[in-house]
Design an enzyme around this catalytic site. Sequence first.
Site, PDB file in Angstrom:
ATOM      1  CE  LYS A  35      22.411 -34.044  26.777  1.00 45.23           C
ATOM      2  NZ  LYS A  35      23.207 -34.771  25.795  1.00 45.23           N
ATOM      3  CG  ASP A  62      26.111 -32.947  25.321  1.00 46.20           C
ATOM      4  OD1 ASP A  62      27.296 -32.631  25.574  1.00 46.20           O
ATOM      5  OD2 ASP A  62      25.576 -33.991  25.734  1.00 46.20           O
ATOM      6  CE  LYS A  64      29.453 -35.090  27.109  1.00 48.81           C
ATOM      7  NZ  LYS A  64      28.171 -35.370  26.425  1.00 48.81           N
ATOM      8  CG  HIS A  66      38.954 -33.082  23.904  1.00 43.29           C
ATOM      9  ND1 HIS A  66      39.013 -34.145  24.766  1.00 43.29           N
ATOM     10  CD2 HIS A  66      40.158 -32.488  23.994  1.00 43.29           C
ATOM     11  CE1 HIS A  66      40.196 -34.189  25.363  1.00 43.29           C
ATOM     12  NE2 HIS A  66      40.907 -33.192  24.890  1.00 43.29           N
ATOM     13  CG  ASP A  67      40.278 -30.984  17.241  1.00 42.55           C
ATOM     14  OD1 ASP A  67      41.495 -30.820  17.027  1.00 42.55           O
ATOM     15  OD2 ASP A  67      39.535 -31.668  16.519  1.00 42.55           O
ATOM     16  N   PRO A  69      43.081 -25.637  19.885  1.00 45.07           N
ATOM     17  CG  PRO A  69      44.397 -24.408  21.382  1.00 45.07           C
ATOM     18  CD  PRO A  69      44.433 -25.620  20.495  1.00 45.07           C
ATOM     19  CB  THR A 121      27.595 -38.650  35.171  1.00 40.88           C
ATOM     20  OG1 THR A 121      27.067 -38.556  33.851  1.00 40.88           O
ATOM     21  CG2 THR A 121      27.519 -37.307  35.837  1.00 40.88           C
ATOM     22  CD  GLN A 191      24.600 -41.080  33.088  1.00 44.70           C
ATOM     23  OE1 GLN A 191      25.758 -41.007  33.498  1.00 44.70           O
ATOM     24  NE2 GLN A 191      24.115 -40.260  32.186  1.00 44.70           N
ATOM     25  NE  ARG A 212      19.681 -43.607  29.120  1.00 46.91           N
ATOM     26  CZ  ARG A 212      20.854 -44.175  29.342  1.00 46.91           C
ATOM     27  NH1 ARG A 212      21.097 -45.379  28.875  1.00 46.91           N
ATOM     28  NH2 ARG A 212      21.798 -43.538  30.019  1.00 46.91           N
TER      29      ARG A 212
HETATM   30  O1  C5P Z   1      19.457 -40.940  29.460  1.00 41.54           O
HETATM   31  P1  C5P Z   1      20.279 -40.163  30.440  1.00 41.54           P
HETATM   32  O2  C5P Z   1      19.468 -39.359  31.431  1.00 41.54           O
HETATM   33  O3  C5P Z   1      21.373 -40.995  31.095  1.00 41.54           O
HETATM   34  O4  C5P Z   1      21.020 -39.080  29.505  1.00 41.54           O
HETATM   35  C1  C5P Z   1      22.058 -38.256  29.984  1.00 41.54           C
HETATM   36  C2  C5P Z   1      22.505 -37.357  28.894  1.00 41.54           C
HETATM   37  O5  C5P Z   1      23.507 -36.493  29.416  1.00 41.54           O
HETATM   38  C3  C5P Z   1      23.120 -38.056  27.680  1.00 41.54           C
HETATM   39  O6  C5P Z   1      22.724 -37.316  26.532  1.00 41.54           O
HETATM   40  C4  C5P Z   1      24.627 -37.913  27.868  1.00 41.54           C
HETATM   41  O7  C5P Z   1      25.318 -37.800  26.657  1.00 41.54           O
HETATM   42  C5  C5P Z   1      24.694 -36.585  28.641  1.00 41.54           C
HETATM   43  N1  C5P Z   1      25.882 -36.397  29.477  1.00 41.54           N
HETATM   44  C6  C5P Z   1      26.222 -37.258  30.479  1.00 41.54           C
HETATM   45  N2  C5P Z   1      27.355 -37.024  31.236  1.00 41.54           N
HETATM   46  C7  C5P Z   1      28.099 -35.953  31.016  1.00 41.54           C
HETATM   47  C8  C5P Z   1      27.741 -35.056  30.002  1.00 41.54           C
HETATM   48  C9  C5P Z   1      26.600 -35.307  29.253  1.00 41.54           C
HETATM   49  O8  C5P Z   1      25.515 -38.234  30.733  1.00 41.54           O
HETATM   50  N3  C5P Z   1      29.149 -35.702  31.784  1.00 41.54           N
END
Ligand code: C5P
Length: 234
Positions: A35, A62, A64, A66-67, A69, A121, A191, A212
Amino acid sequence: MATNLSPVIVALDFPNSTQALTLARQLDPARCRVKVGKELFTRAGPSVVEELQSLNFDVFLDLKFHDIPNTVAGACRSAAELGCWMVNVHASGGKSMLEAAAEAVQNSIHRPLLIAVTILTSIDNDALRALGFGDSTESKTQHLATLAHQAGLDGVVSSAHDVATTKQNFGREFLTVTPGIRPAGSASADQARIATPKGAVDAGADYLVVGRPITQADEPLSALEQILTEINPR
Ligand code: C5P
């Protein structure tokens, strides 16, 4: 492109392409996907996506989107032309934006999977209330997933805790991509709504985004293999 059945997508959250490619070369494109997010793409641009593809990785872009259409449709078209395997938009961009994104990828030669972000998340119920939303993360997630499903998207990004309800509401074919994955014993960091790899897969998640716990490990490939073994013991 690699064809693999691995549900793991490794988040290459690095400040430059050198570090991202160094980590990617330690992985196996038959055992995961990768990703590219905002940090890396803003610095390294489309060329890092192409370099990862030349190493045989499927790339989830990734950003995301958002703007309005028209702008989001153009961004999705560009991601498709770049050969991305998966791309995402924020469901909270609204119905017209989601429909424009779906139409844009539908008409592309290499159609990427189009996924909607529901509630990040890192957001818990308190953070959601502070944003001015009265409902819970669970109900807000399903509300946004309904918009994405109606607009013809392929699935949603959500916490593993929302997967079972999402599958119940929209069927098994509607994909669920789950970040916030933490093998037992690893730090949750920023998270808030986390799950173990096995917990997410048992809940029905199609793809696990892991950053990570793999990228900061002393041996990234063995961290990946440990996760794959936990999910699918051989
Ligand atoms: O390091 P970690 O496992 O927390 O990385 C999670 C990845 O998922 C990050 O790149 C973050 O931008 C992405 N992400 C997220 N939550 C979302 C969408 C994407 O943590 N809802």
